[in-house]
Design a protein around this motif. Structure first.
Motif, short mmCIF file in Angstrom:
data_model
loop_
_atom_site.label_atom_id
_atom_site.label_comp_id
_atom_site.label_asym_id
_atom_site.label_seq_id
_atom_site.Cartn_x
_atom_site.Cartn_y
_atom_site.Cartn_z
N ILE A 106 0.85 -1.19 0.00
CA ILE A 106 0.00 0.00 0.00
C ILE A 106 0.89 1.24 0.00
CG2 ILE A 106 -1.95 -1.12 1.14
CD1 ILE A 106 -1.05 0.36 3.74
N SER A 107 0.30 2.36 -0.38
CA SER A 107 0.99 3.64 -0.38
C SER A 107 0.32 4.52 0.67
CB SER A 107 0.91 4.27 -1.76
OG SER A 107 1.49 5.55 -1.75
N LEU A 108 1.12 5.15 1.51
CA LEU A 108 0.58 6.05 2.51
C LEU A 108 1.50 7.26 2.62
CD1 LEU A 108 1.47 4.82 6.04
CD2 LEU A 108 1.76 3.32 4.12
N SER A 120 -3.53 5.16 1.34
CA SER A 120 -3.72 6.62 1.42
C SER A 120 -3.92 7.16 2.83
CB SER A 120 -4.87 7.09 0.52
OG SER A 120 -4.58 6.78 -0.82
N ASP A 121 -3.72 6.36 3.87
CA ASP A 121 -3.76 6.91 5.22
C ASP A 121 -2.61 7.90 5.38
OD1 ASP A 121 -6.04 5.70 6.25
OD2 ASP A 121 -4.96 3.95 6.98
N VAL A 122 -2.76 8.82 6.33
CA VAL A 122 -1.75 9.86 6.57
C VAL A 122 -1.24 9.74 8.00
CG1 VAL A 122 -1.32 12.35 6.64
CG2 VAL A 122 -2.88 11.40 4.91
N LEU A 123 0.07 9.57 8.13
CA LEU A 123 0.70 9.47 9.44
C LEU A 123 1.66 10.63 9.64
CD1 LEU A 123 1.81 5.71 9.46
CD2 LEU A 123 -0.36 6.66 10.21
N ALA A 127 7.16 -0.30 12.68
CA ALA A 127 8.35 -1.15 12.71
C ALA A 127 8.88 -1.40 11.30
CB ALA A 127 8.05 -2.46 13.43
N GLU A 128 7.97 -1.68 10.35
CA GLU A 128 8.40 -1.94 8.98
C GLU A 128 9.06 -0.71 8.36
OE1 GLU A 128 6.19 -2.98 4.85
OE2 GLU A 128 5.91 -4.47 6.44
N LEU A 129 8.61 0.47 8.74
CA LEU A 129 9.19 1.70 8.21
C LEU A 129 10.46 2.13 8.94
CD1 LEU A 129 5.93 3.77 7.56
CD2 LEU A 129 7.33 2.54 5.88
N GLY A 130 10.87 1.36 9.94
CA GLY A 130 12.13 1.64 10.61
C GLY A 130 12.04 2.44 11.89
N TYR A 131 10.83 2.68 12.38
CA TYR A 131 10.67 3.41 13.65
C TYR A 131 10.70 2.43 14.81
CZ TYR A 131 9.09 7.38 10.87
OH TYR A 131 9.00 8.40 9.97
N GLN A 132 11.12 2.90 15.96
CA GLN A 132 11.00 2.13 17.19
C GLN A 132 9.69 2.58 17.84
OE1 GLN A 132 14.49 2.68 19.59
NE2 GLN A 132 15.68 1.29 18.33
N PRO A 133 8.64 1.76 17.75
CA PRO A 133 7.32 2.19 18.21
C PRO A 133 7.28 2.76 19.62
CG PRO A 133 7.10 0.20 16.94
CD PRO A 133 8.59 0.43 17.13
N ARG A 138 5.40 10.25 0.43
CA ARG A 138 4.78 8.97 0.11
C ARG A 138 5.72 7.84 0.47
NH1 ARG A 138 -0.15 9.67 0.32
NH2 ARG A 138 -0.66 7.80 -0.81
N ARG A 139 5.19 6.85 1.18
CA ARG A 139 5.95 5.66 1.55
C ARG A 139 5.11 4.44 1.21
NH1 ARG A 139 9.69 6.62 5.91
NH2 ARG A 139 10.32 4.47 5.51
N ARG A 140 5.77 3.32 1.02
CA ARG A 140 5.07 2.06 0.74
C ARG A 140 5.37 1.07 1.86
NH1 ARG A 140 2.69 1.35 -3.73
NH2 ARG A 140 3.10 -0.84 -4.08
N CYS A 141 4.37 0.26 2.17
CA CYS A 141 4.57 -0.80 3.17
C CYS A 141 3.63 -1.95 2.84
CB CYS A 141 4.34 -0.28 4.58
SG CYS A 141 2.64 0.12 4.96
N SER A 142 3.80 -3.04 3.54
CA SER A 142 2.95 -4.21 3.33
C SER A 142 1.51 -3.90 3.69
CB SER A 142 3.45 -5.38 4.19
OG SER A 142 4.78 -5.71 3.84
#
Length: 68
Positions: free
Chosen positions: A2-4, A55-58, A24-30, A10-14
């Motif tokens: 997905i793209s968010l 299309s969610d926004v973080l 976590a997938e994007l490399g942040y320490q939650p 814009r970033r992509r993740c599972s």
């Protein structure tokens, strides 16, 4: 995949991941971030139930320790 939008880019993740898993997938320490999800600051206890979709926004703010 997905793209968010994360912090304005814009970033992509599972697909099918909850917010904690996306971070976590994007490399942040939650445990070291505060998250605004689609304009609302989400309490940490809500992250496991919050599925992230196309299309969610973080806005992710990293907590930095230190000071004098």
């Amino acid at each position: 995949m997905i793209s968010l939008q994360v912090n304005g880019e814009r970033r992509r993740c599972s697909a099918g991941l909850n917010l904690e898993q996306v971070l976590a997938e994007l490399g942040y320490q939650p445990r070291l971030v505060v998250v605004e999800f689609n304009g609302t600051i989400l309490p940490r206890q809500a992250w496991p139930a919050q599925i992230v979709g196309e299309s969610d926004v973080l806005e992710v703010v990293t907590i930095v320790g230190g000071g004098s």
